[in-house]
Design an enzyme around this catalytic site. Structure first.
Site, PDB file in Angstrom:
ATOM      1  N   GLU A  54       0.851  -1.202   0.000  1.00 41.99           N
ATOM      2  CA  GLU A  54       0.000   0.000   0.000  1.00 41.99           C
ATOM      3  C   GLU A  54       0.883   1.247   0.000  1.00 41.99           C
ATOM      4  O   GLU A  54       0.611   2.231  -0.677  1.00 41.99           O
ATOM      5  CB  GLU A  54      -0.924  -0.011   1.218  1.00 41.99           C
ATOM      6  CG  GLU A  54      -1.987  -1.075   1.103  1.00 41.99           C
ATOM      7  CD  GLU A  54      -2.744  -1.324   2.413  1.00 41.99           C
ATOM      8  OE1 GLU A  54      -3.937  -1.596   2.334  1.00 41.99           O
ATOM      9  OE2 GLU A  54      -2.128  -1.260   3.502  1.00 41.99           O
ATOM     10  N   GLU A 132      22.286   5.825  27.615  1.00 39.51           N
ATOM     11  CA  GLU A 132      21.683   5.334  26.363  1.00 39.51           C
ATOM     12  C   GLU A 132      22.608   4.335  25.688  1.00 39.51           C
ATOM     13  O   GLU A 132      23.787   4.256  26.012  1.00 39.51           O
ATOM     14  CB  GLU A 132      21.376   6.518  25.436  1.00 39.51           C
ATOM     15  CG  GLU A 132      22.608   7.317  25.074  1.00 39.51           C
ATOM     16  CD  GLU A 132      22.289   8.717  24.569  1.00 39.51           C
ATOM     17  OE1 GLU A 132      21.414   9.372  25.153  1.00 39.51           O
ATOM     18  OE2 GLU A 132      22.940   9.138  23.606  1.00 39.51           O
ATOM     19  N   LYS A 134      25.198   2.476  23.319  1.00 39.26           N
ATOM     20  CA  LYS A 134      26.290   2.881  22.444  1.00 39.26           C
ATOM     21  C   LYS A 134      26.123   2.057  21.175  1.00 39.26           C
ATOM     22  O   LYS A 134      26.481   0.877  21.130  1.00 39.26           O
ATOM     23  CB  LYS A 134      27.637   2.615  23.099  1.00 39.26           C
ATOM     24  CG  LYS A 134      28.801   3.160  22.293  1.00 39.26           C
ATOM     25  CD  LYS A 134      30.078   3.139  23.115  1.00 39.26           C
ATOM     26  CE  LYS A 134      31.242   3.808  22.413  1.00 39.26           C
ATOM     27  NZ  LYS A 134      31.608   3.211  21.140  1.00 39.26           N
ATOM     28  N   ASP A 136      26.553   0.397  17.740  1.00 39.20           N
ATOM     29  CA  ASP A 136      27.795  -0.039  17.115  1.00 39.20           C
ATOM     30  C   ASP A 136      27.666   0.040  15.604  1.00 39.20           C
ATOM     31  O   ASP A 136      27.443  -0.952  14.924  1.00 39.20           O
ATOM     32  CB  ASP A 136      28.111  -1.471  17.560  1.00 39.20           C
ATOM     33  CG  ASP A 136      29.571  -1.804  17.329  1.00 39.20           C
ATOM     34  OD1 ASP A 136      30.336  -0.896  16.977  1.00 39.20           O
ATOM     35  OD2 ASP A 136      29.938  -2.974  17.509  1.00 39.20           O
ATOM     36  N   ARG A 155      32.451  10.808  10.135  1.00 38.66           N
ATOM     37  CA  ARG A 155      33.243  11.426  11.179  1.00 38.66           C
ATOM     38  C   ARG A 155      34.642  11.826  10.685  1.00 38.66           C
ATOM     39  O   ARG A 155      35.167  12.858  11.055  1.00 38.66           O
ATOM     40  CB  ARG A 155      33.349  10.432  12.334  1.00 38.66           C
ATOM     41  CG  ARG A 155      34.307  10.852  13.382  1.00 38.66           C
ATOM     42  CD  ARG A 155      34.101   9.989  14.588  1.00 38.66           C
ATOM     43  NE  ARG A 155      35.328   9.818  15.317  1.00 38.66           N
ATOM     44  CZ  ARG A 155      35.376   9.250  16.509  1.00 38.66           C
ATOM     45  NH1 ARG A 155      34.275   8.794  17.054  1.00 38.66           N
ATOM     46  NH2 ARG A 155      36.505   9.131  17.134  1.00 38.66           N
ATOM     47  N   TYR A 245      21.442  11.055  18.298  1.00 40.11           N
ATOM     48  CA  TYR A 245      21.486  11.154  19.757  1.00 40.11           C
ATOM     49  C   TYR A 245      22.154  12.412  20.292  1.00 40.11           C
ATOM     50  O   TYR A 245      22.364  12.546  21.487  1.00 40.11           O
ATOM     51  CB  TYR A 245      22.192   9.936  20.352  1.00 40.11           C
ATOM     52  CG  TYR A 245      23.508   9.595  19.678  1.00 40.11           C
ATOM     53  CD1 TYR A 245      24.607  10.426  19.813  1.00 40.11           C
ATOM     54  CD2 TYR A 245      23.629   8.465  18.879  1.00 40.11           C
ATOM     55  CE1 TYR A 245      25.795  10.144  19.185  1.00 40.11           C
ATOM     56  CE2 TYR A 245      24.826   8.165  18.246  1.00 40.11           C
ATOM     57  CZ  TYR A 245      25.903   9.006  18.402  1.00 40.11           C
ATOM     58  OH  TYR A 245      27.071   8.725  17.767  1.00 40.11           O
ATOM     59  N   LYS A 338      31.895   0.077  28.226  1.00 42.39           N
ATOM     60  CA  LYS A 338      32.025  -0.955  27.191  1.00 42.39           C
ATOM     61  C   LYS A 338      31.620  -2.322  27.725  1.00 42.39           C
ATOM     62  O   LYS A 338      32.048  -2.706  28.814  1.00 42.39           O
ATOM     63  CB  LYS A 338      33.484  -1.029  26.723  1.00 42.39           C
ATOM     64  CG  LYS A 338      33.939   0.221  25.996  1.00 42.39           C
ATOM     65  CD  LYS A 338      33.614   0.109  24.525  1.00 42.39           C
ATOM     66  CE  LYS A 338      34.694   0.810  23.720  1.00 42.39           C
ATOM     67  NZ  LYS A 338      34.563   0.619  22.311  1.00 42.39           N
ATOM     68  N   CYS A 432      34.527 -34.865  -4.420  1.00 42.16           N
ATOM     69  CA  CYS A 432      33.457 -34.512  -3.484  1.00 42.16           C
ATOM     70  C   CYS A 432      33.529 -35.432  -2.270  1.00 42.16           C
ATOM     71  O   CYS A 432      33.569 -36.652  -2.416  1.00 42.16           O
ATOM     72  CB  CYS A 432      32.102 -34.644  -4.166  1.00 42.16           C
ATOM     73  SG  CYS A 432      30.729 -34.449  -3.029  1.00 42.16           S
ATOM     74  N   CYS A 435      29.970 -37.677  -2.661  1.00 43.31           N
ATOM     75  CA  CYS A 435      29.686 -38.610  -3.763  1.00 43.31           C
ATOM     76  C   CYS A 435      30.943 -38.942  -4.576  1.00 43.31           C
ATOM     77  O   CYS A 435      30.868 -39.689  -5.550  1.00 43.31           O
ATOM     78  CB  CYS A 435      28.606 -38.043  -4.678  1.00 43.31           C
ATOM     79  SG  CYS A 435      29.167 -36.641  -5.659  1.00 43.31           S
ATOM     80  N   CYS A 450      31.025 -29.517  -6.556  1.00 40.33           N
ATOM     81  CA  CYS A 450      30.701 -30.872  -6.987  1.00 40.33           C
ATOM     82  C   CYS A 450      29.661 -30.727  -8.093  1.00 40.33           C
ATOM     83  O   CYS A 450      28.589 -30.177  -7.867  1.00 40.33           O
ATOM     84  CB  CYS A 450      30.116 -31.659  -5.819  1.00 40.33           C
ATOM     85  SG  CYS A 450      29.280 -33.156  -6.355  1.00 40.33           S
ATOM     86  N   CYS A 455      24.054 -35.460  -6.280  1.00 41.05           N
ATOM     87  CA  CYS A 455      24.901 -35.670  -5.102  1.00 41.05           C
ATOM     88  C   CYS A 455      24.033 -35.631  -3.842  1.00 41.05           C
ATOM     89  O   CYS A 455      23.341 -34.639  -3.593  1.00 41.05           O
ATOM     90  CB  CYS A 455      25.953 -34.566  -5.068  1.00 41.05           C
ATOM     91  SG  CYS A 455      26.882 -34.471  -3.552  1.00 41.05           S
TER      92      CYS A 455
HETATM   93  P1  AMP Z   1      34.745   5.445  20.291  1.00 40.41           P
HETATM   94  O1  AMP Z   1      34.704   5.405  18.804  1.00 40.41           O
HETATM   95  O2  AMP Z   1      34.861   4.099  20.932  1.00 40.41           O
HETATM   96  O3  AMP Z   1      35.678   6.481  20.820  1.00 40.41           O
HETATM   97  O4  AMP Z   1      33.294   5.916  20.752  1.00 40.41           O
HETATM   98  C1  AMP Z   1      32.786   7.141  20.349  1.00 40.41           C
HETATM   99  C2  AMP Z   1      31.746   6.890  19.329  1.00 40.41           C
HETATM  100  O5  AMP Z   1      30.628   6.191  19.870  1.00 40.41           O
HETATM  101  C3  AMP Z   1      31.120   8.136  18.819  1.00 40.41           C
HETATM  102  O6  AMP Z   1      31.883   8.714  17.812  1.00 40.41           O
HETATM  103  C4  AMP Z   1      29.826   7.661  18.276  1.00 40.41           C
HETATM  104  O7  AMP Z   1      29.993   7.314  16.920  1.00 40.41           O
HETATM  105  C5  AMP Z   1      29.545   6.360  19.004  1.00 40.41           C
HETATM  106  N1  AMP Z   1      28.271   6.345  19.701  1.00 40.41           N
HETATM  107  C6  AMP Z   1      27.357   5.363  19.585  1.00 40.41           C
HETATM  108  N2  AMP Z   1      26.274   5.587  20.319  1.00 40.41           N
HETATM  109  C7  AMP Z   1      26.482   6.777  20.948  1.00 40.41           C
HETATM  110  C8  AMP Z   1      25.693   7.558  21.840  1.00 40.41           C
HETATM  111  N3  AMP Z   1      24.479   7.152  22.264  1.00 40.41           N
HETATM  112  N4  AMP Z   1      26.206   8.724  22.259  1.00 40.41           N
HETATM  113  C9  AMP Z   1      27.441   9.125  21.846  1.00 40.41           C
HETATM  114  N5  AMP Z   1      28.211   8.433  21.002  1.00 40.41           N
HETATM  115  C10 AMP Z   1      27.759   7.268  20.559  1.00 40.41           C
HETATM  116 ZN    ZN Z   2      28.957 -34.596  -4.509  1.00 38.23          ZN
END
Ligand code: AMP
Ligand code: ZN
Length: 695
Positions: A54, A132, A134, A136, A155, A245, A338, A432, A435, A450, A455
Site C-alpha cells: 500500500e 543510552e 552505544k 555499534d 566522522r 542522539y 564498554k 566430493c 559422492c 561438486c 549428489c
Molecule cells: P569510540 O569510537 O569508541 O571512541 O566511541 C565514540 C563513538 O561512539 C562516537 O563517535 C559515536 O559514533 C559512538 N556512539 C554510539 N552511540 C552513541 C551515543 N548514544 N552517544 C554518543 N556516542 C555514541
Molecule cells: Zn557430490
C-alpha cells in the site's frame, strides 16, 4: 470570433488551467504528507500502519504525478531520496563542531572514579545522568538549515569528514526536512549513528555467500562500508537505519526555547521526526543507579535487534556539560561503558569440507571449543581458498575469533608469529567428500564445486533450504529431520516432501502424534505460500528473497520464466546478466521443470497473486449500499469485499448510487431507490456473483 469573446474564452481556459494546477499542487502536497507520515511510522517508530504494497502504491502515485509535472518537485519530496546518482569522489568537509571520541570504562570501579571527578568539577553532591545505548555502527553528522537537510558527513578525523549527503538521503529514518524553525532553530548540526540491524546483516551476508563472496565480519563494517558506496541507489538497498542522539551546534533566533537537558534534546529530536533513543534512554540520579542499569542492560544485549557495544553515560543538564567542557580527545561530561568483548583465541584442530546446496565446497574450521559471549564456539566457516590464503591460516594455528551478538562467528586473524613449526597447510580435496565426483572450479569463481546434481549431500541441503524459515517456512522440518528422512529413503527430492509415508513416520521412535500432526499441518500450509517464497526456496543461484520478490511480480505463473529469453529476463528490474543467465540455465533443465510440475500437481501455488490486482478490482469507481438483513455474509464482510475490489460504500440513496444490495425486510431505502432509474437493485446472490464469489 470577436476580440471580446476571444478574451473571455482565453480567460476561461486559463482559469480552468490554474484551478487544475492548484488542485494538482494540493494533491501532490497531500500525498507527500501522507507518505512522510507512513515513512515515519515505519522507519522511525517501527510501527507501520499500512502494508508495504500500500505504501508502494502511494509512492508510485506521487512519482507519477511528479513525473507529469516536474516543476512541482521539491527537494524534500520523498521521491528525491532515490536516483541521486553516482559520486566519483566524496568531498572533504569541515564539521561545524569537532566530533570527539569518548572516554571508555569497563567496570564499576572506572565509573565510580569518573563520577567522583565529575562531581568535583561541577561542585555538586550528586549528578543526574542520561544513559543510552552505544550503537555499534558508523557515526554521522547532519546539518539542517532553514528546516532542510543540507549536508551529511562521516566522522573522518573528527575535524573533517567526507560529504556523503546523497547516500544519507537514502536512509528513510533521516527526514529530508524537519520543522526546526518551530523551536527558533535556523541552523543545526546533529550527530548519530548509522547501523544495519542483525536480521538485515544476516541477509546481506547471505547475499554475499550467494555470489561466492566472503561475508563481512560484523554489522559495523557493513554500515560503514555501505555509507561509502559510490552509487547512492545501492545504498538504499542496504536497509540502513539511523539513530540521532546528539545536538552538537545550533544557531537560533532570539526567541528560542532553551533545551535545558540532554534528555529533553532527545525528546525534541523525536518530536521533529528523528529516530532518537527516547525510548531506549534512561535518566537516573547518582552513579549507583547507573551501574545497576548498565549490568541489567548488558544482560539484555542479545535481545536487541541491532548491535550495541556498550552504553554511553552523559551528564543530563546541559549547563553542567558546558561547565565541564572537554579535553582535546573527549568530552568530560560523558563516558562509554564498554560491554565485554566477544572475541577469544583458540587453536585450529582440523578442517572439514562441507557440500552446499549448489555443490559449493566450504572448508569449515574445527577449533578447540571456546566460550564467546555465552556461546561455545567449536566450528567456523573458512569460506573458500582465497579466505584461507588471505588470512594466512594453517592447521595448528592460534586464531582470533569474533562473535558479534548472535551473528555467526568469524575468524578475524591468525597468529603466524606464534607457530611452532608443526603446523600444516590446508589441502583441498580433489573429489566430493560425499559422492566422490571430481570437483571443478570455474575460472572466475573462488569456490570448488561438486558438479553432480544428484549428489546426496546437495539434495539434503536443497531440501533443508526449501523448508527453511525465509523460504517455505515448514516448521519442524529442520536439519536433523531432513537428514533422518533422507537416510530412510523418504526424502529423495523436494517434491517427496509432499508424499511422505505418514504411517511409517508415526511408527518412528521419538515422533509423538502431536508432533507428527504438526509437521503434517505445516507441510500442508506451505502449499499456499506466495510464489516469491517458492522461488526463493528453489535455491537458484544468485536468487535470494529480494530477487525472488521481483520475479514473482514480473510473471503470472512461475513457468513463464521457462519461456523467457535472456534479454527478456534482463529487462526485469534489478536482474543483471549473471542473474538472468542463472535463471535461464535453471529453466532449461528438464529435471527442474518436471520437479516444478510435480510441485504444482501436489497443490503448490505457482501462480503469482499480485496484491495490486486485488485492490484495484473490477468495482473501481462503483458505489454500493446495503439494506435489510443479509444471510450469507455479515454486513461488514460484504462492505469489506466491495472496498477490497476498489468500490465505495455510500451512506444513503441518491443518484450517486450505482448498486443497492437488498436483503430480507428491506424498507424505505428500497422504495427510494426504485424511483431512481440509474440504480441497479440486486439481491445477495447477485452481489456474490458480481464480486466473484459463488452464490
Ligand atoms: P569510540 O569510537 O569508541 O571512541 O566511541 C565514540 C563513538 O561512539 C562516537 O563517535 C559515536 O559514533 C559512538 N556512539 C554510539 N552511540 C552513541 C551515543 N548514544 N552517544 C554518543 N556516542 C555514541
Ligand atoms: Zn557430490
Amino acid at each position: 470570433m470577436d476580440n471580446i469573446s476571444q478574451i473571455i474564452a482565453d480567460g476561461k481556459k486559463l482559469a480552468a488551467q490554474s484551478a487544475d494546477t492548484l488542485f494538482l499542487q494540493q494533491h501532490i502536497t497531500e500525498l507527500r504528507t501522507i507518505i512522510r507520515f507512513h515513512e515515519h511510522r515505519y522507519y522511525v517508530m517501527n510501527d507501520p500502519l499500512i502494508a508495504d504494497f500500500e505504501f508502494d502504491q502511494l509512492y508510485k502515485a506521487l512519482e507519477k504525478a511528479e513525473t507529469a509535472n516536474p516543476s512541482l518537485i521539491t527537494p524534500d519530496s520523498p521521491t528525491q531520496r532515490v536516483g541521486s546518482g553516482v559520486t566519483k569522489q566524496f568531498k572533504t568537509v569541515n564539521h561545524l563542531v569537532p566530533m570527539l571520541s569518548l572516554e571508555n570504562s569497563y567496570n564499576a570501579e572506572d565509573l565510580y572514579d569518573w563520577d567522583r571527578k565529575a562531581r568535583e568539577l561541577s561542585g555538586l553532591q550528586e549528578l543526574t545522568y542520561c544513559v543510552e545505548p552505544k550503537f555499534d555502527g558508523a557515526s554521522i553528522s547532519l546539518i539542517y538549515e532553514n528546516d532542510q537537510f543540507t549536508r551529511g558527513a562521516t566522522r573522518g578525523d573528527g575535524v573533517a569528514g567526507e560529504d556523503i549527503t546523497l547516500n544519507l538521503k537514502q536512509i528513510r529514518s533521516i527526514p529530508l526536512s524537519a520543522p526546526f524553525s518551530q523551536y527558533g532553530i535556523q541552523q543545526i548540526e546533529i550527530r548519530g549513528e548509522v547501523l544495519i540491524n542483525k536480521e538485515n546483516f544476516r541477509k546481506f551476508n547471505e547475499g554475499l555467500a550467494e555470489q561466492n563472496l566472503p561475508p563481512l565480519a560484523n554489522p559495523r563494517n557493513a554500515a560503514s562500508g555501505s555509507l561509502r558506496i559510490k552509487d547512492a541507489r545501492l545504498v538504499g538497498k542496504r536497509n540502513l537505519e539511523a539513530f540521532i542522539y546528539h545536538i552538537a551546534y545550533m544557531q537560533t533566533s532570539e526567541q528560542h526555547e532553551a533545551i535545558g537537558s540532554h534528555g529533553r534534546g532527545l525528546e525534541i529530536l523525536w518530536e521533529l521526526g528523528f529516530r532518537s533513543p527516547v525510548h531506549e534512554k534512561k535518566v537516573l540520579n547518582g552513579i549507583d543507579a547507573v551501574i545497576q542499569f548498565c549490568s541489567e542492560y548488558e544482560a539484555k544485549r542479545d535481545e536487541l535487534p541491532y548491535e550495541i557495544d556498550g552504553l554511553v553515560i552523559k551528564i543530563n543538564e546541559l549547563s553542567i556539560q558546558e561547565k565541564l567542557g572537554m579535553t582535546t580527545h573527549h568530552p568530560r561530561w560523558a563516558i562509554a561503558y564498554k560491554f565485554k568483548a566477544r572475541q577469544a583465541t583458540s587453536r585450529l584442530l582440523q578442517v572439514e569440507f562441507q557440500v552446499g546446496r549448489t555443490g559449493s565446497i566450504t572448508p569449515v574450521a574445527k577449533i578447540e571449543p571456546v566460550p564467546i559471549g555465552g556461546v561455545t564456539v567449536a566450528s567456523i566457516s573458512l569460506h573458500n581458498q582465497d579466505f584461507i590464503r588471505d588470512k594466512n591460516i594453517c592447521i595448528g594455528d592460534q586464531l582470533l575469533v569474533e562473535r558479534a551478538g548472535d551473528v555467526i562467528p568469524y575468524i578475524v586473524k591468525s597468529f603466524p608469529e606464534l607457530r611452532k613449526g608443526d603446523e600444516q597447510t590446508i589441502t583441498f580435496p580433489e573429489n566430493c567428500p560425499d559422492c566422490h565426483t571430481p570437483l571443478i572450479k570455474p575460472a572466475d569463481e573462488a569456490v570448488w564445486r561438486c558438479p553432480n546434481d544428484l549428489c546426496p549431500a546437495q539434495v539434503v541441503e536443497r531440501i533443508i533450504h526449501f523448508a527453511s524459515k525465509d523460504a517455505m517456512d515448514i516448521r519442524g522440518m529442520g536439519d536433523a529431520l531432513v537428514r533422518k528422512f533422507h537416510e530412510k529413503g523418504w526424502l529423495s527430492d523436494i517434491p517427496s516432501i509432499y508424499s511422505l509415508p505418514w504411517d511409517e513416520i508415526r511408527k518412528l521412535d521419538g515422533f509423538g502424534t502431536k508432533s507428527v500432526n504438526n509437521l503434517q499441518e505445516a507441510i500442508e500450509k506451505s502449499k499456499s505460500q506466495p510464489l516469491f517464497r517458492l522461488i526463493n526456496a528453489l535455491g537458484i543461484r544468485y536468487i535470494g528473497e529480494t530477487t525472488a520478490k521481483t520475479l514473482a511480480q514480473a510473471v503470472n505463473h512461475l513457468l513463464d520464466l521457462s519461456r523467457m529469453e535472456k534479454e527478456q529476463l534482463q529487462n526485469i528490474e534489478d536482474v543483471g546478466v549473471k542473474v538472468a543467465e542463472s535463471i535461464y540455465q535453471y529453466f532449461r533443465q528438464e529435471n527442474n521443470i518436471s520437479m516444478l510440475q510435480a510441485l504444482e500437481s501436489a497443490g503448490l501455488q505457482l501462480n503469482s497473486i499480485k496484491q495490486e490486482q486485488v485492490s484495484d478490482g473490477n468495482l473501481t469507481g462503483k458505489t454500493f449500499l446495503f439494506t435489510g438483513t443479509l444471510f450469507k455474509l455479515k454486513r461488514s464482510e460484504a462492505e469489506a469485499m466491495v472496498e477490497a475490489q476498489g468500490g465505495k460504500i455510500l451512506s444513503g440513496v441518491s443518484s450517486k448510487l450505482d448498486y443497492l444490495i437488498v436483503g430480507e425486510d428491506a424498507g424505505s431505502k428500497l422504495e427510494k431507490a426504485k424511483k431512481i432509474a440509474s440504480i441497479n437493485i440486486m439481491d445477495e446472490d447477485g452481489f456474490l456473483g458480481m464480486v466473484g464469489k459463488k452464490a
